[in-house]
Design a protein around this motif. Structure first.
Motif, PDB file in Angstrom:
ATOM      1  N   THR A 125      -6.311   8.449   5.389  1.00 33.21           N
ATOM      2  CA  THR A 125      -5.513   7.233   5.225  1.00 33.21           C
ATOM      3  C   THR A 125      -4.288   7.498   4.375  1.00 33.21           C
ATOM      4  OG1 THR A 125      -7.480   5.845   5.449  1.00 33.21           O
ATOM      5  CG2 THR A 125      -5.554   4.852   4.411  1.00 33.21           C
ATOM      6  N   ARG A 139       4.110   7.350   7.243  1.00 30.91           N
ATOM      7  CA  ARG A 139       4.881   6.125   7.449  1.00 30.91           C
ATOM      8  C   ARG A 139       6.039   6.019   6.461  1.00 30.91           C
ATOM      9  NH1 ARG A 139      -0.280   3.632   8.515  1.00 30.91           N
ATOM     10  NH2 ARG A 139      -0.322   2.646   6.463  1.00 30.91           N
ATOM     11  N   GLY A 150       0.813  -1.208   0.000  1.00 28.11           N
ATOM     12  CA  GLY A 150       0.000   0.000   0.000  1.00 28.11           C
ATOM     13  C   GLY A 150       0.845   1.256   0.000  1.00 28.11           C
ATOM     14  N   GLU A 151       1.923   1.241   0.744  1.00 22.71           N
ATOM     15  CA  GLU A 151       2.821   2.396   0.791  1.00 22.71           C
ATOM     16  C   GLU A 151       3.514   2.604  -0.552  1.00 22.71           C
ATOM     17  OE1 GLU A 151       3.745   1.795   5.567  1.00 22.71           O
ATOM     18  OE2 GLU A 151       5.184   1.088   4.050  1.00 22.71           O
ATOM     19  N   TYR A 205      -0.323   6.978   5.339  1.00 19.38           N
ATOM     20  CA  TYR A 205       0.660   6.267   4.517  1.00 19.38           C
ATOM     21  C   TYR A 205       1.886   7.144   4.265  1.00 19.38           C
ATOM     22  CZ  TYR A 205      -2.013   2.080   3.161  1.00 19.38           C
ATOM     23  OH  TYR A 205      -2.661   0.865   3.145  1.00 19.38           O
TER      24      TYR A 205
END
Length: 213
Positions: free
Chosen positions: A185, A192, A158-159, A189
Protein backbone atom coordinates in the motif's frame (compact mmCIF):
# COMPACT_ATOMS: atom_id res chain seq x y z
CA UNK A 1 20.92 -9.60 -9.40
CA UNK A 2 24.01 -7.50 -10.08
CA UNK A 3 23.81 -3.70 -9.96
CA UNK A 4 25.81 -2.10 -12.77
CA UNK A 5 27.62 1.12 -11.85
CA UNK A 6 29.18 3.85 -14.01
CA UNK A 7 31.77 6.12 -12.38
CA UNK A 8 32.07 9.78 -13.42
CA UNK A 9 35.07 11.57 -11.88
CA UNK A 10 38.00 13.47 -13.34
CA UNK A 11 40.40 12.13 -10.68
CA UNK A 12 42.02 8.87 -11.83
CA UNK A 13 42.87 7.87 -8.25
CA UNK A 14 39.25 8.31 -7.15
CA UNK A 15 38.03 6.21 -10.09
CA UNK A 16 40.56 3.48 -9.35
CA UNK A 17 39.75 3.46 -5.65
CA UNK A 18 35.98 3.31 -6.19
CA UNK A 19 36.38 0.55 -8.79
CA UNK A 20 38.51 -1.59 -6.49
CA UNK A 21 36.19 -0.99 -3.56
CA UNK A 22 32.89 -1.67 -5.34
CA UNK A 23 34.13 -4.66 -7.32
CA UNK A 24 34.84 -6.34 -3.98
CA UNK A 25 31.07 -6.82 -3.59
CA UNK A 26 29.63 -9.76 -5.53
CA UNK A 27 26.36 -7.99 -6.36
CA UNK A 28 27.93 -4.76 -7.72
CA UNK A 29 29.77 -4.45 -11.03
CA UNK A 30 31.61 -1.30 -12.17
CA UNK A 31 30.93 -1.45 -15.91
CA UNK A 32 32.67 1.74 -17.01
CA UNK A 33 33.98 5.19 -16.21
CA UNK A 34 33.90 8.74 -17.58
CA UNK A 35 36.23 11.61 -16.78
CA UNK A 36 33.89 14.51 -17.51
CA UNK A 37 30.20 15.31 -17.75
CA UNK A 38 30.46 15.59 -21.52
CA UNK A 39 31.23 11.85 -21.70
CA UNK A 40 28.25 10.72 -19.62
CA UNK A 41 25.64 10.31 -22.37
CA UNK A 42 27.91 8.15 -24.53
CA UNK A 43 29.08 6.10 -21.56
CA UNK A 44 25.48 5.43 -20.47
CA UNK A 45 24.56 4.38 -24.01
CA UNK A 46 27.50 1.99 -24.11
CA UNK A 47 27.37 0.46 -20.64
CA UNK A 48 23.67 0.71 -19.67
CA UNK A 49 24.35 1.20 -15.94
CA UNK A 50 21.72 0.98 -13.21
CA UNK A 51 23.44 3.67 -11.12
CA UNK A 52 25.82 6.52 -11.99
CA UNK A 53 28.19 7.82 -9.31
CA UNK A 54 28.60 11.45 -10.40
CA UNK A 55 31.28 13.85 -9.18
CA UNK A 56 30.22 17.50 -8.85
CA UNK A 57 33.37 19.38 -9.79
CA UNK A 58 34.84 18.52 -13.18
CA UNK A 59 36.77 20.75 -15.61
CA UNK A 60 34.41 20.46 -18.59
CA UNK A 61 30.71 19.84 -17.99
CA UNK A 62 30.09 19.75 -14.24
CA UNK A 63 28.20 16.95 -12.54
CA UNK A 64 25.17 19.12 -11.83
CA UNK A 65 24.55 19.91 -15.49
CA UNK A 66 25.32 16.32 -16.48
CA UNK A 67 22.79 15.05 -13.92
CA UNK A 68 20.08 17.39 -15.18
CA UNK A 69 20.68 16.30 -18.76
CA UNK A 70 20.85 12.60 -17.93
CA UNK A 71 17.72 12.50 -15.78
CA UNK A 72 15.65 14.07 -18.58
CA UNK A 73 16.24 10.97 -20.71
CA UNK A 74 13.57 8.24 -20.80
CA UNK A 75 14.65 5.22 -18.76
CA UNK A 76 17.60 7.11 -17.27
CA UNK A 77 19.75 5.35 -14.66
CA UNK A 78 19.68 6.51 -11.07
CA UNK A 79 22.31 9.08 -10.09
CA UNK A 80 24.23 9.41 -6.83
CA UNK A 81 26.13 12.68 -6.53
CA UNK A 82 29.62 12.58 -5.03
CA UNK A 83 30.36 15.62 -2.91
CA UNK A 84 32.28 17.03 0.02
CA UNK A 85 28.90 18.47 1.17
CA UNK A 86 30.18 21.36 3.24
CA UNK A 87 31.46 23.12 0.11
CA UNK A 88 29.12 21.78 -2.58
CA UNK A 89 25.88 23.49 -1.63
CA UNK A 90 24.66 23.28 -5.22
CA UNK A 91 24.09 19.56 -4.63
CA UNK A 92 20.47 20.64 -4.05
CA UNK A 93 20.24 21.48 -7.73
CA UNK A 94 21.20 17.91 -8.61
CA UNK A 95 18.67 16.46 -6.18
CA UNK A 96 15.90 18.61 -7.62
CA UNK A 97 16.92 17.41 -11.08
CA UNK A 98 16.24 13.84 -10.02
CA UNK A 99 19.46 12.48 -8.48
CA UNK A 100 18.77 9.71 -6.00
CA UNK A 101 20.91 11.27 -3.32
CA UNK A 102 24.55 11.91 -2.58
CA UNK A 103 27.60 10.38 -0.93
CA UNK A 104 30.42 12.04 0.92
CA UNK A 105 33.67 11.03 -0.76
CA UNK A 106 35.06 9.63 2.49
CA UNK A 107 32.03 7.39 3.12
CA UNK A 108 33.08 3.86 4.24
CA UNK A 109 33.04 1.22 1.46
CA UNK A 110 30.21 -0.86 2.88
CA UNK A 111 27.98 2.23 3.18
CA UNK A 112 28.73 3.24 -0.41
CA UNK A 113 27.79 -0.26 -1.58
CA UNK A 114 24.58 -0.14 0.46
CA UNK A 115 23.74 3.28 -1.00
CA UNK A 116 24.19 1.92 -4.53
CA UNK A 117 21.84 -0.97 -3.77
CA UNK A 118 19.20 1.28 -2.20
CA UNK A 119 19.20 3.83 -4.98
CA UNK A 120 19.05 1.08 -7.62
CA UNK A 121 15.95 -0.20 -5.81
CA UNK A 122 14.35 3.26 -5.82
CA UNK A 123 15.04 4.06 -2.15
CA UNK A 124 16.74 7.29 -1.00
CA UNK A 125 20.18 6.84 0.50
CA UNK A 126 20.47 9.97 2.67
CA UNK A 127 20.83 9.49 6.38
CA UNK A 128 18.43 11.46 8.62
CA UNK A 129 21.41 13.53 9.85
CA UNK A 130 22.38 14.57 6.33
CA UNK A 131 18.76 15.23 5.43
CA UNK A 132 18.45 17.62 8.38
CA UNK A 133 21.47 19.58 7.12
CA UNK A 134 19.89 19.79 3.69
CA UNK A 135 16.62 21.04 5.17
CA UNK A 136 18.50 23.94 6.72
CA UNK A 137 20.04 24.77 3.35
CA UNK A 138 16.67 24.62 1.61
CA UNK A 139 14.83 26.70 4.17
CA UNK A 140 17.32 29.52 3.84
CA UNK A 141 17.64 29.47 0.06
CA UNK A 142 14.39 28.52 -1.66
CA UNK A 143 11.61 31.10 -2.10
CA UNK A 144 9.15 28.56 -3.55
CA UNK A 145 7.11 27.85 -0.40
CA UNK A 146 3.79 28.83 -1.95
CA UNK A 147 4.45 26.69 -5.04
CA UNK A 148 5.34 23.71 -2.86
CA UNK A 149 2.22 24.10 -0.72
CA UNK A 150 0.05 24.37 -3.82
CA UNK A 151 1.61 21.17 -5.18
CA UNK A 152 0.97 19.26 -1.95
CA UNK A 153 -2.68 20.32 -2.02
CA UNK A 154 -3.12 17.92 -4.95
CA UNK A 155 -2.46 14.99 -2.62
CA UNK A 156 -4.97 13.07 -0.53
CA UNK A 157 -4.56 13.03 3.27
CA UNK A 158 -3.06 9.54 3.10
CA UNK A 159 -0.60 10.58 0.42
CA UNK A 160 0.43 13.61 2.47
CA UNK A 161 1.10 11.36 5.48
CA UNK A 162 3.34 9.16 3.34
CA UNK A 163 5.12 12.18 1.82
CA UNK A 164 5.87 13.63 5.26
CA UNK A 165 7.41 10.36 6.43
CA UNK A 166 9.49 10.13 3.26
CA UNK A 167 10.77 13.61 4.12
CA UNK A 168 11.95 12.20 7.45
CA UNK A 169 14.06 9.61 5.61
CA UNK A 170 11.81 6.65 6.44
CA UNK A 171 11.86 3.47 4.35
CA UNK A 172 8.70 1.90 2.94
CA UNK A 173 8.69 -0.68 5.71
CA UNK A 174 9.04 1.98 8.42
CA UNK A 175 6.23 4.02 6.85
CA UNK A 176 4.01 0.93 6.71
CA UNK A 177 4.63 0.25 10.41
CA UNK A 178 3.94 3.86 11.43
CA UNK A 179 0.73 4.19 9.38
CA UNK A 180 -0.51 0.64 10.03
CA UNK A 181 -0.65 -0.37 6.38
CA UNK A 182 1.07 -2.91 4.16
CA UNK A 183 4.32 -2.21 2.32
CA UNK A 184 2.46 -2.74 -0.96
CA UNK A 185 0.00 0.00 0.00
CA UNK A 186 2.86 2.37 0.80
CA UNK A 187 4.40 1.66 -2.60
CA UNK A 188 1.07 2.42 -4.26
CA UNK A 189 0.86 5.74 -2.41
CA UNK A 190 4.42 6.62 -3.46
CA UNK A 191 3.62 5.84 -7.10
CA UNK A 192 0.55 8.07 -6.98
CA UNK A 193 2.59 10.91 -5.45
CA UNK A 194 5.14 10.61 -8.28
CA UNK A 195 2.35 10.78 -10.86
CA UNK A 196 0.38 13.64 -9.30
CA UNK A 197 3.42 15.84 -8.69
CA UNK A 198 5.44 14.85 -11.79
CA UNK A 199 8.39 13.72 -9.67
CA UNK A 200 10.82 10.88 -10.30
CA UNK A 201 12.18 9.89 -6.90
CA UNK A 202 11.76 10.11 -3.13
CA UNK A 203 14.40 12.80 -2.65
CA UNK A 204 12.30 15.21 -4.70
CA UNK A 205 9.29 14.40 -2.51
CA UNK A 206 11.33 15.15 0.60
CA UNK A 207 12.54 18.48 -0.78
CA UNK A 208 9.02 19.51 -1.77
CA UNK A 209 7.68 18.74 1.72
CA UNK A 210 10.41 20.81 3.35
CA UNK A 211 9.96 23.67 0.87
CA UNK A 212 6.29 23.82 1.92
CA UNK A 213 7.06 24.38 5.61
Amino acid sequence: MTTKVLLVDDDALVRAGLTMMLDAFDDIDVVGAATDGTEVAAAVNTHRPDVVLMDIRMPGLDGLSATESLRRRPGAPQVIVLTTFDTDEHVLRALRAGAGGFLLKHTPPREIADAVRRVAAGEPMMSPEVLRKMIGMVSGADPGRDRARTALERLSPGEIDVARLIAQGRTNQEIATELLMSTATVKAYVSRIFTKLSLTNRVQIALLVHDAR
